[in-house]
Design a protein around this motif. Structure first.
Motif, PDB file in Angstrom:
ATOM      1  N   GLY A  34     -26.799   8.095 -14.411  1.00  0.00           N
ATOM      2  CA  GLY A  34     -25.866   8.582 -15.411  1.00  0.00           C
ATOM      3  C   GLY A  34     -25.731   7.638 -16.588  1.00  0.00           C
ATOM      4  O   GLY A  34     -26.101   6.459 -16.498  1.00  0.00           O
ATOM      5  N   TRP A  35     -25.226   8.186 -17.675  1.00  0.00           N
ATOM      6  CA  TRP A  35     -24.855   7.398 -18.850  1.00  0.00           C
ATOM      7  C   TRP A  35     -23.376   7.651 -19.152  1.00  0.00           C
ATOM      8  O   TRP A  35     -22.912   8.799 -19.106  1.00  0.00           O
ATOM      9  N   PHE A  36     -22.694   6.572 -19.451  1.00  0.00           N
ATOM     10  CA  PHE A  36     -21.306   6.628 -19.882  1.00  0.00           C
ATOM     11  C   PHE A  36     -21.196   5.845 -21.184  1.00  0.00           C
ATOM     12  O   PHE A  36     -22.092   5.070 -21.533  1.00  0.00           O
ATOM     13  N   ARG A  44     -13.372   5.060 -20.855  1.00  0.00           N
ATOM     14  CA  ARG A  44     -14.777   5.345 -20.600  1.00  0.00           C
ATOM     15  C   ARG A  44     -15.002   6.854 -20.525  1.00  0.00           C
ATOM     16  O   ARG A  44     -14.198   7.575 -19.930  1.00  0.00           O
ATOM     17  N   GLU A  45     -16.102   7.305 -21.096  1.00  0.00           N
ATOM     18  CA  GLU A  45     -16.388   8.737 -21.206  1.00  0.00           C
ATOM     19  C   GLU A  45     -17.744   9.043 -20.587  1.00  0.00           C
ATOM     20  O   GLU A  45     -18.735   8.348 -20.849  1.00  0.00           O
ATOM     21  N   PHE A  46     -17.800  10.081 -19.799  1.00  0.00           N
ATOM     22  CA  PHE A  46     -19.069  10.555 -19.236  1.00  0.00           C
ATOM     23  C   PHE A  46     -19.934  11.138 -20.340  1.00  0.00           C
ATOM     24  O   PHE A  46     -19.460  11.916 -21.169  1.00  0.00           O
ATOM     25  N   VAL A  47     -21.227  10.794 -20.314  1.00  0.00           N
ATOM     26  CA  VAL A  47     -22.164  11.294 -21.310  1.00  0.00           C
ATOM     27  C   VAL A  47     -23.169  12.268 -20.693  1.00  0.00           C
ATOM     28  O   VAL A  47     -23.300  13.399 -21.140  1.00  0.00           O
ATOM     29  N   ALA A  48     -23.875  11.815 -19.659  1.00  0.00           N
ATOM     30  CA  ALA A  48     -24.930  12.648 -19.074  1.00  0.00           C
ATOM     31  C   ALA A  48     -25.319  12.120 -17.711  1.00  0.00           C
ATOM     32  O   ALA A  48     -25.093  10.950 -17.397  1.00  0.00           O
ATOM     33  N   ILE A  49     -25.916  12.999 -16.910  1.00  0.00           N
ATOM     34  CA  ILE A  49     -26.435  12.625 -15.600  1.00  0.00           C
ATOM     35  C   ILE A  49     -27.728  13.382 -15.347  1.00  0.00           C
ATOM     36  O   ILE A  49     -27.884  14.522 -15.806  1.00  0.00           O
ATOM     37  N   ILE A  50     -28.648  12.738 -14.642  1.00  0.00           N
ATOM     38  CA  ILE A  50     -29.882  13.381 -14.226  1.00  0.00           C
ATOM     39  C   ILE A  50     -30.036  13.171 -12.727  1.00  0.00           C
ATOM     40  O   ILE A  50     -29.846  12.060 -12.233  1.00  0.00           O
ATOM     41  N   ASN A  51     -30.364  14.247 -12.017  1.00  0.00           N
ATOM     42  CA  ASN A  51     -30.486  14.108 -10.564  1.00  0.00           C
ATOM     43  C   ASN A  51     -31.918  13.755 -10.178  1.00  0.00           C
ATOM     44  O   ASN A  51     -32.782  13.531 -11.033  1.00  0.00           O
ATOM     45  N   TYR A  93     -23.405   2.631 -21.266  1.00  0.00           N
ATOM     46  CA  TYR A  93     -23.720   2.055 -19.966  1.00  0.00           C
ATOM     47  C   TYR A  93     -24.545   3.041 -19.140  1.00  0.00           C
ATOM     48  O   TYR A  93     -24.234   4.246 -19.124  1.00  0.00           O
ATOM     49  N   CYS A  94     -25.546   2.535 -18.434  1.00  0.00           N
ATOM     50  CA  CYS A  94     -26.231   3.354 -17.449  1.00  0.00           C
ATOM     51  C   CYS A  94     -25.683   2.986 -16.065  1.00  0.00           C
ATOM     52  O   CYS A  94     -25.182   1.876 -15.857  1.00  0.00           O
ATOM     53  N   ALA A  95     -25.795   3.937 -15.151  1.00  0.00           N
ATOM     54  CA  ALA A  95     -25.243   3.733 -13.825  1.00  0.00           C
ATOM     55  C   ALA A  95     -26.020   4.564 -12.810  1.00  0.00           C
ATOM     56  O   ALA A  95     -26.667   5.549 -13.187  1.00  0.00           O
ATOM     57  N   ALA A  96     -25.941   4.150 -11.551  1.00  0.00           N
ATOM     58  CA  ALA A  96     -26.683   4.817 -10.481  1.00  0.00           C
ATOM     59  C   ALA A  96     -25.747   5.225  -9.357  1.00  0.00           C
ATOM     60  O   ALA A  96     -24.826   4.482  -8.998  1.00  0.00           O
ATOM     61  N   ALA A 103     -21.833  13.912 -10.703  1.00  0.00           N
ATOM     62  CA  ALA A 103     -20.857  12.822 -10.735  1.00  0.00           C
ATOM     63  C   ALA A 103     -20.502  12.503 -12.180  1.00  0.00           C
ATOM     64  O   ALA A 103     -21.230  11.774 -12.859  1.00  0.00           O
ATOM     65  N   THR A 104     -19.381  13.023 -12.642  1.00  0.00           N
ATOM     66  CA  THR A 104     -18.980  12.804 -14.024  1.00  0.00           C
ATOM     67  C   THR A 104     -17.886  11.747 -14.165  1.00  0.00           C
ATOM     68  O   THR A 104     -17.345  11.556 -15.259  1.00  0.00           O
ATOM     69  N   TYR A 105     -17.523  11.084 -13.090  1.00  0.00           N
ATOM     70  CA  TYR A 105     -16.476  10.082 -13.122  1.00  0.00           C
ATOM     71  C   TYR A 105     -17.054   8.740 -12.689  1.00  0.00           C
ATOM     72  O   TYR A 105     -17.893   8.656 -11.807  1.00  0.00           O
ATOM     73  N   GLY A 106     -16.576   7.690 -13.317  1.00  0.00           N
ATOM     74  CA  GLY A 106     -17.173   6.373 -13.124  1.00  0.00           C
ATOM     75  C   GLY A 106     -17.103   5.835 -11.713  1.00  0.00           C
ATOM     76  O   GLY A 106     -18.025   5.153 -11.261  1.00  0.00           O
ATOM     77  N   SER A 107     -16.034   6.153 -11.003  1.00  0.00           N
ATOM     78  CA  SER A 107     -15.862   5.612  -9.659  1.00  0.00           C
ATOM     79  C   SER A 107     -16.898   6.146  -8.676  1.00  0.00           C
ATOM     80  O   SER A 107     -17.030   5.630  -7.568  1.00  0.00           O
TER      81      SER A 107
END
Length: 122
Positions: A34-36, A44-51, A93-96, A103-107
């Motif tokens: 994901g990117w936030f 912090r704002e959700f931007v995008a996710i790829i599965n 930020y990128c995240a895994a 998953a649109t929330y940072g936690s």
């Protein structure tokens, strides 16, 4: 998993940037990526996710302008940002995650990169 985002910089409104995020460690293909973003003084704002299979989901504010993609052979996820606006200015930020669903929330994310600053001038 360690994540390293880059590609940020200063761009004029209407311009484009591509942000790569390189992952080190095993089993990158097993993670959703994901990117936030976080603008000064804002949450912090959700931007995008790829599965894992390449399916994507976007936040409303970037839909139609941003594209997330991944290259499992290079352990890299990309965020292509077009038609940039001053309100897109933020640290990105990128995240895994391995959580089920979009998953649109940072936690929901287990691993985070250090962030890269994007500044869009008007």
């Amino acid at each position: 998993v360690q994540l390293q985002a880059s590609g940020g910089g200063l761009v004029q409104a209407g311009g484009s940037l591509r942000l790569p995020c390189v992952a080190s460690g095993r089993n990158f293909r097993n993670y959703k990526m994901g990117w936030f973003r976080q603008a000064p003084g804002k949450e912090r704002e959700f931007v995008a996710i790829i599965n894992r299979s390449g399916g994507t989901y976007y936040g409303d504010s970037v839909k139609g302008r941003f594209t997330i993609s991944r290259d499992n052979a290079k352990n890299t996820v990309y965020l292509q940002m077009n038609s940039l606006k001053p309100e897109d200015t933020a640290v990105y930020y990128c995240a895994a995650t391995q959580i089920a669903g979009w998953a649109t929330y940072g936690s929901a994310y287990d691993y985070w990169g250090q962030g890269t600053l994007v500044t869009v001038s008007s």
